[in-house]
Design an enzyme around this catalytic site. Structure first.
Site, PDB file in Angstrom:
ATOM      1  N   HIS A   1      53.568  80.672  29.219  1.00 13.91           N
ATOM      2  CA  HIS A   1      54.546  81.754  28.985  1.00 13.91           C
ATOM      3  C   HIS A   1      55.319  81.479  27.694  1.00 13.91           C
ATOM      4  O   HIS A   1      55.516  82.372  26.872  1.00 13.91           O
ATOM      5  CB  HIS A   1      55.561  81.825  30.137  1.00 13.91           C
ATOM      6  CG  HIS A   1      54.996  82.276  31.452  1.00 13.91           C
ATOM      7  ND1 HIS A   1      55.193  81.584  32.628  1.00 13.91           N
ATOM      8  CD2 HIS A   1      54.263  83.359  31.784  1.00 13.91           C
ATOM      9  CE1 HIS A   1      54.611  82.223  33.623  1.00 13.91           C
ATOM     10  NE2 HIS A   1      54.026  83.300  33.138  1.00 13.91           N
TER      11      HIS A   1
ATOM     12  N   LYS B   1      56.188  88.650  47.079  1.00 15.12           N
ATOM     13  CA  LYS B   1      56.174  87.352  47.764  1.00 15.12           C
ATOM     14  C   LYS B   1      57.551  86.709  47.637  1.00 15.12           C
ATOM     15  O   LYS B   1      58.295  86.994  46.719  1.00 15.12           O
ATOM     16  CB  LYS B   1      55.152  86.414  47.110  1.00 15.12           C
ATOM     17  CG  LYS B   1      53.730  86.826  47.295  1.00 15.12           C
ATOM     18  CD  LYS B   1      52.817  85.913  46.503  1.00 15.12           C
ATOM     19  CE  LYS B   1      53.096  86.031  45.026  1.00 15.12           C
ATOM     20  NZ  LYS B   1      52.372  85.135  44.172  1.00 15.12           N
TER      21      LYS B   1
ATOM     22  N   ARG C   1      44.537  85.255  29.584  1.00 16.45           N
ATOM     23  CA  ARG C   1      44.056  83.876  29.446  1.00 16.45           C
ATOM     24  C   ARG C   1      42.543  83.820  29.469  1.00 16.45           C
ATOM     25  O   ARG C   1      41.914  83.113  28.706  1.00 16.45           O
ATOM     26  CB  ARG C   1      44.604  83.007  30.589  1.00 16.45           C
ATOM     27  CG  ARG C   1      46.078  82.746  30.532  1.00 16.45           C
ATOM     28  CD  ARG C   1      46.607  82.290  31.849  1.00 16.45           C
ATOM     29  NE  ARG C   1      46.378  83.312  32.883  1.00 16.45           N
ATOM     30  CZ  ARG C   1      46.891  83.278  34.089  1.00 16.45           C
ATOM     31  NH1 ARG C   1      47.627  82.261  34.461  1.00 16.45           N
ATOM     32  NH2 ARG C   1      46.652  84.245  34.953  1.00 16.45           N
TER      33      ARG C   1
ATOM     34  N   SER D   1      51.471  79.895  37.025  1.00 11.29           N
ATOM     35  CA  SER D   1      52.616  79.522  37.878  1.00 11.29           C
ATOM     36  C   SER D   1      52.126  79.148  39.272  1.00 11.29           C
ATOM     37  O   SER D   1      52.642  78.224  39.898  1.00 11.29           O
ATOM     38  CB  SER D   1      53.596  80.684  37.988  1.00 11.29           C
ATOM     39  OG  SER D   1      54.070  81.050  36.729  1.00 11.29           O
TER      40      SER D   1
END
Ligand code: PNS
Length: 166
Positions: A19, A43, A92, A130
């Site tokens: 990030h 979540k 990515r 993450s």
């Protein structure tokens, strides 16, 4: 020419070196970059919104054109409120592309004035997420080099407090 304002949205739970790499790249392309943390995650997040804001603010303190903010609701509505014309998202690997393309096209349908720009992180960050960072920490592994030192320290404290369990 008016300032080119970009929003870099995400959950940042937690912020990773990937990030940060994208924030640095964005800061060279746009006049202002607003790192926007989504507050209504589906979540249960590991870090509170306040903690995520603090971590992002501390690692971006030296980048004068970068601001940290939070948002809920539709991203494009937030972008319009911020007078931003660009949404930055990172890609990515090819596997990110399908979801990101769908989101970018839907955002464009909702608000044609806002363009999504995809940036690629440095290749040494391409495998960081993450989710994996949290999984590694849960199982007692080291996340050095994956997250900024300030985030590593916060993760260590979460483990010590028993907030992260395997
Ligand atoms: O880091 P993430 O979790 O991949 O970020 C996803 C995020 C925050 C960019 C996305 O969930 C989002 O924009 N949520 C806001 C609600 C919204 O606008 N949904 C429609 C997207 S097409």
């Amino acid at each position: 020419m008016p300032d080119l304002i970009a929003i870099y949205p995400g959950s940042f739970d937690p912020l990773t070196n990937g990030h940060l790499d994208l924030i640095e790249r964005s800061s060279k392309l746009f006049d202002q970059v607003v790192v926007a943390i989504l507050t209504n995650l589906e979540k249960q997040p590991l870090f509170t919104v306040k903690e995520r804001v603090e971590m992002l603010e501390s690692v971006t303190a030296s980048l004068s054109c970068v601001a940290v903010d939070t948002f809920s609701g539709l991203l494009v509505d937030y972008a319009v409120r911020k007078h931003a014309h660009v949404i930055v998202r990172g890609i990515r690997a090819f596997s990110d592309y399908e979801y990101e393309l769908q989101m970018a096209l839907m955002n464009r349908k909702l608000e044609p004035k806002v363009e999504t720009v995809f940036l690629m992180p440095g290749e040494s960050y391409a495998y960081i997420s993450s989710r994996l960072v949290k999984e590694i920490v849960q199982h007692g592994g080291s996340v050095k080099d994956l997250v900024p030192p300030a985030v590593e320290e916060r993760l260590r404290r979460k483990v010590a407090a028993g907030d992260v369990t395997a």
